[in-house]
Design a protein around this motif. Structure first.
Motif, PDB file in Angstrom:
ATOM      1  N   CYS A   1       0.829  -1.258   0.001  1.00  0.00           N
ATOM      2  CA  CYS A   1       0.142   0.064   0.069  1.00  0.00           C
ATOM      3  C   CYS A   1       0.828   1.473  -0.062  1.00  0.00           C
ATOM      4  O   CYS A   1       0.655   2.257  -0.682  1.00  0.00           O
TER       5      CYS A   1
ATOM      6  N   VAL B   1       2.518   1.762  -3.587  1.00  0.00           N
ATOM      7  CA  VAL B   1       1.648   2.375  -4.623  1.00  0.00           C
ATOM      8  C   VAL B   1       1.307   3.504  -4.148  1.00  0.00           C
ATOM      9  O   VAL B   1       1.252   4.342  -5.302  1.00  0.00           O
ATOM     10  N   ILE B   2       1.069   3.986  -3.175  1.00  0.00           N
ATOM     11  CA  ILE B   2       0.699   5.404  -2.853  1.00  0.00           C
ATOM     12  C   ILE B   2       1.817   6.342  -3.107  1.00  0.00           C
ATOM     13  O   ILE B   2       1.585   7.348  -3.785  1.00  0.00           O
TER      14      ILE B   2
ATOM     15  N   GLY C   1       2.050   6.521  -6.730  1.00  0.00           N
ATOM     16  CA  GLY C   1       0.876   7.492  -7.165  1.00  0.00           C
ATOM     17  C   GLY C   1       1.252   8.944  -6.997  1.00  0.00           C
ATOM     18  O   GLY C   1       0.820   9.819  -7.922  1.00  0.00           O
ATOM     19  N   PHE C   2       1.848   9.128  -5.850  1.00  0.00           N
ATOM     20  CA  PHE C   2       2.425  10.484  -5.501  1.00  0.00           C
ATOM     21  C   PHE C   2       3.344  10.962  -6.665  1.00  0.00           C
ATOM     22  O   PHE C   2       3.196  12.293  -7.146  1.00  0.00           O
ATOM     23  N   TYR C   3       4.211  10.569  -7.101  1.00  0.00           N
ATOM     24  CA  TYR C   3       5.158  10.595  -8.126  1.00  0.00           C
ATOM     25  C   TYR C   3       4.452  10.526  -9.459  1.00  0.00           C
ATOM     26  O   TYR C   3       4.766  11.670 -10.307  1.00  0.00           O
ATOM     27  N   THR C   4       3.513   9.904  -9.707  1.00  0.00           N
ATOM     28  CA  THR C   4       2.829  10.022 -10.908  1.00  0.00           C
ATOM     29  C   THR C   4       1.929  11.457 -10.898  1.00  0.00           C
ATOM     30  O   THR C   4       1.867  12.116 -11.949  1.00  0.00           O
ATOM     31  N   TRP C   5       1.296  11.632  -9.754  1.00  0.00           N
ATOM     32  CA  TRP C   5       0.654  12.812  -9.769  1.00  0.00           C
ATOM     33  C   TRP C   5       1.626  14.226  -9.988  1.00  0.00           C
ATOM     34  O   TRP C   5       1.170  14.939 -10.711  1.00  0.00           O
TER      35      TRP C   5
ATOM     36  N   SER D   1       9.046   6.566 -17.073  1.00  0.00           N
ATOM     37  CA  SER D   1       7.812   6.275 -16.835  1.00  0.00           C
ATOM     38  C   SER D   1       7.581   4.832 -17.055  1.00  0.00           C
ATOM     39  O   SER D   1       6.892   3.903 -16.294  1.00  0.00           O
TER      40      SER D   1
ATOM     41  N   THR E   1       6.681   1.777 -13.928  1.00  0.00           N
ATOM     42  CA  THR E   1       5.464   0.894 -14.147  1.00  0.00           C
ATOM     43  C   THR E   1       6.029  -0.582 -14.196  1.00  0.00           C
ATOM     44  O   THR E   1       5.519  -1.535 -13.143  1.00  0.00           O
TER      45      THR E   1
ATOM     46  N   THR F   1       7.542  -1.408 -10.450  1.00  0.00           N
ATOM     47  CA  THR F   1       6.164  -1.349  -9.628  1.00  0.00           C
ATOM     48  C   THR F   1       5.595  -2.818  -9.820  1.00  0.00           C
ATOM     49  O   THR F   1       5.399  -3.495  -8.634  1.00  0.00           O
TER      50      THR F   1
END
Length: 184
Positions: A11, A14-15, A18-22, A41, A45, A48
């Protein structure tokens, strides 16, 4: 306990991803995504997915999971500190060909010139430790190389800007990816 740590590692990981992707759309401002950033990128992926598989398919020592989780949380804190410090700057994607037009020297930038890259390296190192397999070191090494190349490229672009002298003074007093030790 092991299942709870698997869930926590998965978790938090993945969070953070997600922050890095944001940040690609919510913080950095390049007119287009450079090819080098597309490679990063894709690597994020794939890594991950690989690391999630390793977390759930193998048993890891509790200590490795705790250390890895601690590093991931530290990386997340550094990431948000860097976001806060650079919010008003127009930072660009890694490998963006445009020259920089601002210099951030507050927050974590007082300690290291590239806190985002430091954050990413600490994060991937933490997740690799949490997977507890030597194979996880390969993508971490690849990310270190990618981030060092990106940082060196960004630094070389400062020489051709009005910020060249200011950046050179900043470079001499501030660590690259880790803080400089105080000189006696």
């Amino acid at each position: 306990m092991e299942t709870a740590l698997d869930i926590a590692v998965a978790c938090v990981s993945v969070i953070v991803v997600g922050f890095y992707t944001w940040s690609l759309r919510g913080h950095f401002s390049s007119p287009r995504m450079p090819a080098g950033m597309k490679v990063v990128s894709a690597a994020v992926t794939l890594t991950t997915l690989c690391f999630l598989y390793l977390v759930w398919s193998r048993q890891q020592p509790v200590a490795a999971q705790l250390v890895g989780l601690g590093l991931e949380i530290a990386a997340m804190a550094l990431f948000w500190w860097a976001i806060s410090a650079s919010r008003k700057a127009r930072l660009r994607f890694a490998f963006d060909p445009d020259k920089p037009d601002s210099l951030v020297t507050i927050g974590p930038y007082r300690l290291v010139r590239h806190p985002f890259y430091t954050s990413y390296i600490v994060f991937w190192t933490g997740w690799a430790i949490a997977t507890w397999t030597s194979w996880a070191a390969l993508p971490v090494l690849a990310f270190v190389i990618i981030y060092v190349v990106a940082a060196k490229g960004e630094e070389s672009k400062f020489a051709a800007t009005p910020l060249a002298a200011e950046y050179e003074a900043y470079r001499r007093r501030t660590g690259f990816l880790i803080p400089k030790l105080a000189r006696a």
